[in-house]
Design an enzyme around this catalytic site. Structure first.
Site, PDB file in Angstrom:
ATOM      1  N   LYS A  93      -1.991  -1.587  -4.144  1.00  0.00           N
ATOM      2  CA  LYS A  93      -2.862  -0.417  -4.040  1.00  0.00           C
ATOM      3  C   LYS A  93      -2.051   0.850  -4.037  1.00  0.00           C
ATOM      4  O   LYS A  93      -1.051   0.905  -3.312  1.00  0.00           O
ATOM      5  CB  LYS A  93      -3.634  -0.546  -2.724  1.00  0.00           C
ATOM      6  N   GLU A 129       7.772  -6.841   1.166  1.00  0.00           N
ATOM      7  CA  GLU A 129       6.510  -6.777   1.915  1.00  0.00           C
ATOM      8  C   GLU A 129       5.654  -8.022   1.640  1.00  0.00           C
ATOM      9  O   GLU A 129       5.102  -8.628   2.551  1.00  0.00           O
ATOM     10  CB  GLU A 129       5.710  -5.522   1.530  1.00  0.00           C
ATOM     11  N   TYR A 144     -14.898   0.735  -7.472  1.00  0.00           N
ATOM     12  CA  TYR A 144     -16.203   1.368  -7.255  1.00  0.00           C
ATOM     13  C   TYR A 144     -17.094   1.201  -8.480  1.00  0.00           C
ATOM     14  O   TYR A 144     -18.301   1.346  -8.400  1.00  0.00           O
ATOM     15  CB  TYR A 144     -16.014   2.847  -6.879  1.00  0.00           C
ATOM     16  N   LYS A 169       0.864  -1.171   0.000  1.00  0.00           N
ATOM     17  CA  LYS A 169       0.000   0.000   0.000  1.00  0.00           C
ATOM     18  C   LYS A 169       0.899   1.218   0.000  1.00  0.00           C
ATOM     19  O   LYS A 169       1.609   1.489   0.975  1.00  0.00           O
ATOM     20  CB  LYS A 169      -0.888  -0.018   1.246  1.00  0.00           C
TER      21      LYS A 169
END
Ligand code: PBG
Length: 329
Positions: free
Chosen positions: A255, A240, A319, A201
């Site tokens: 992201k 990560e 979305y 992120k």
């Protein structure tokens, strides 16, 4: 591999007709490729449009049927819940995150009661919807405290699991939280609950409209650069993911989406684990505004969504997932 040359070889031959283009198509999109984010708000019978994200709404818990029915019709496998917490309930410790009667808890219980296991429920684990300072963790003199934050995050995860959440999605970026959450879930008999780590992120300016949507934007002091990743780095992203896999992540997320399409591919090349791409609020608003202002056509939506699949994403949080009947037709 090139097996001939012009004029005998003409790649345009296969592009000539629609049937032929479809025949050799390498990537496609379907409803099963999507996760639908849903914003929650207090009250009854509410469906309020979010100013920073036209076409996206906050729903009260009693009013979720229309959007979830639509998701089922479009064969969307999972929804993601995000609460707009009443400002009065926010404090420095994010206490409301552990309230078994908070918005997310009530939504999970309500949805599970009606829809059983017809659709998966994913919940963010982080404190930013609940803190008076808008950060994802506890804060002491401008420092976001790692280990003390994890102590709360494991409780937040356990609560979500107890309520019926299927996929726990830590989005806080504290070091070591995946392993600690996995331990806590297993210790309490929730070894079958999945963990989707927001492993990569980046500290991004593309989250702005979302912070508006959950009401943390005006509260946020400073930035999130001491815990979210520096967007200059690729190798660190790989580390990560490697760590989160070791700690027990079932799936990982990259992201934002479009500016980080190279990272999706990089993760896919390095690890054989499901990867989800998050087309974040800023990307949504950017594209939607350009369409509204007739700078882009609606086709740009499908094109960007498909690019995630091409890069190797197993699914896309978007979305636009609420508009699939129009986008996929
Ligand atoms: C919370 C969280 C954020 C997003 C998802 N979960 C915002 C942030 O980290 O500030 C962003 C989603 C979006 O922009 O659509 N930790």
């Amino acid at each position: 591999m090139i097996t001939g040359k012009y004029p005998k070889l003409r790649l345009r031959r296969s592009r000539k007709e629609d049937w032929s283009r479809r025949l050799i198509r390498e990537n496609t999109l379907s409803g099963s490729d999507f996760v639908l984010p849903i914003f929650l708000t207090e009250g009854k019978n509410k469906k309020n449009e979010i100013k920073s994200m036209k076409g996206v709404y906050r729903y009260s818990v009693d009013n979720l049927s229309s959007i979830i029915d639509r998701a089922l019709k479009n064969k969307i496998p999972m929804i993601a819940l995000f609460p707009n917490t009443n400002k009065k309930l926010k404090d420095a410790y994010g206490t409301e995150a552990l309230n078994e009667n908070n918005l997310v808890s009530r939504a999970i219980v309500t949805i599970k009661k009606k829809y059983k296991n017809k659709i998966g429920i994913m919940c963010d684990v982080a404190l930013d919807p609940y803190t008076s300072h808008g950060h994802d963790g506890l804060i002491n003199k401008n420092e976001i405290l790692n280990d003390k934050t994890i102590k709360i995050l494991i409780k937040q995860s356990l609560l979500q699991a107890q309520m019926g959440c299927d996929v726990i999605a830590p989005s806080d970026m504290m070091d070591g939280r995946i392993g600690e959450i996995r331990n806590e879930l297993d210790k309490n008999g929730y070894e079958k609950i999945q963990i989707l780590s927001y492993a990569i992120k980046y500290s991004s300016s593309f989250y702005g409209p979302f912070r508006n949507a959950i009401g943390s934007k005006n509260l946020l002091k400073g930035d999130k650069k001491t815990y979210q990743m520096d967007y200059s780095n690729v190798h660190e992203a790989i580390r990560e993911v490697a760590l989160d896999i070791k700690e027990g992540a079932d799936m990982v997320m990259v992201k934002p989406g479009l500016p980080y399409i190279d990272i999706i591919k990089e993760v896919k090349n390095n690890f054989k684990i499901p990867v989800l791409a998050y087309q974040v609020s800023g990307e949504y608003s950017l594209i939607s505004n350009a369409i509204k202002n007739k700078i882009l056509t609606k086709d740009s939506i499908y094109e960007t969504l498909l690019s995630f699949k091409r890069a190797g994403a197993n699914a896309i949080i978007s979305y636009y997932a609420d508009y699939l009947d129009k986008i996929l037709k």
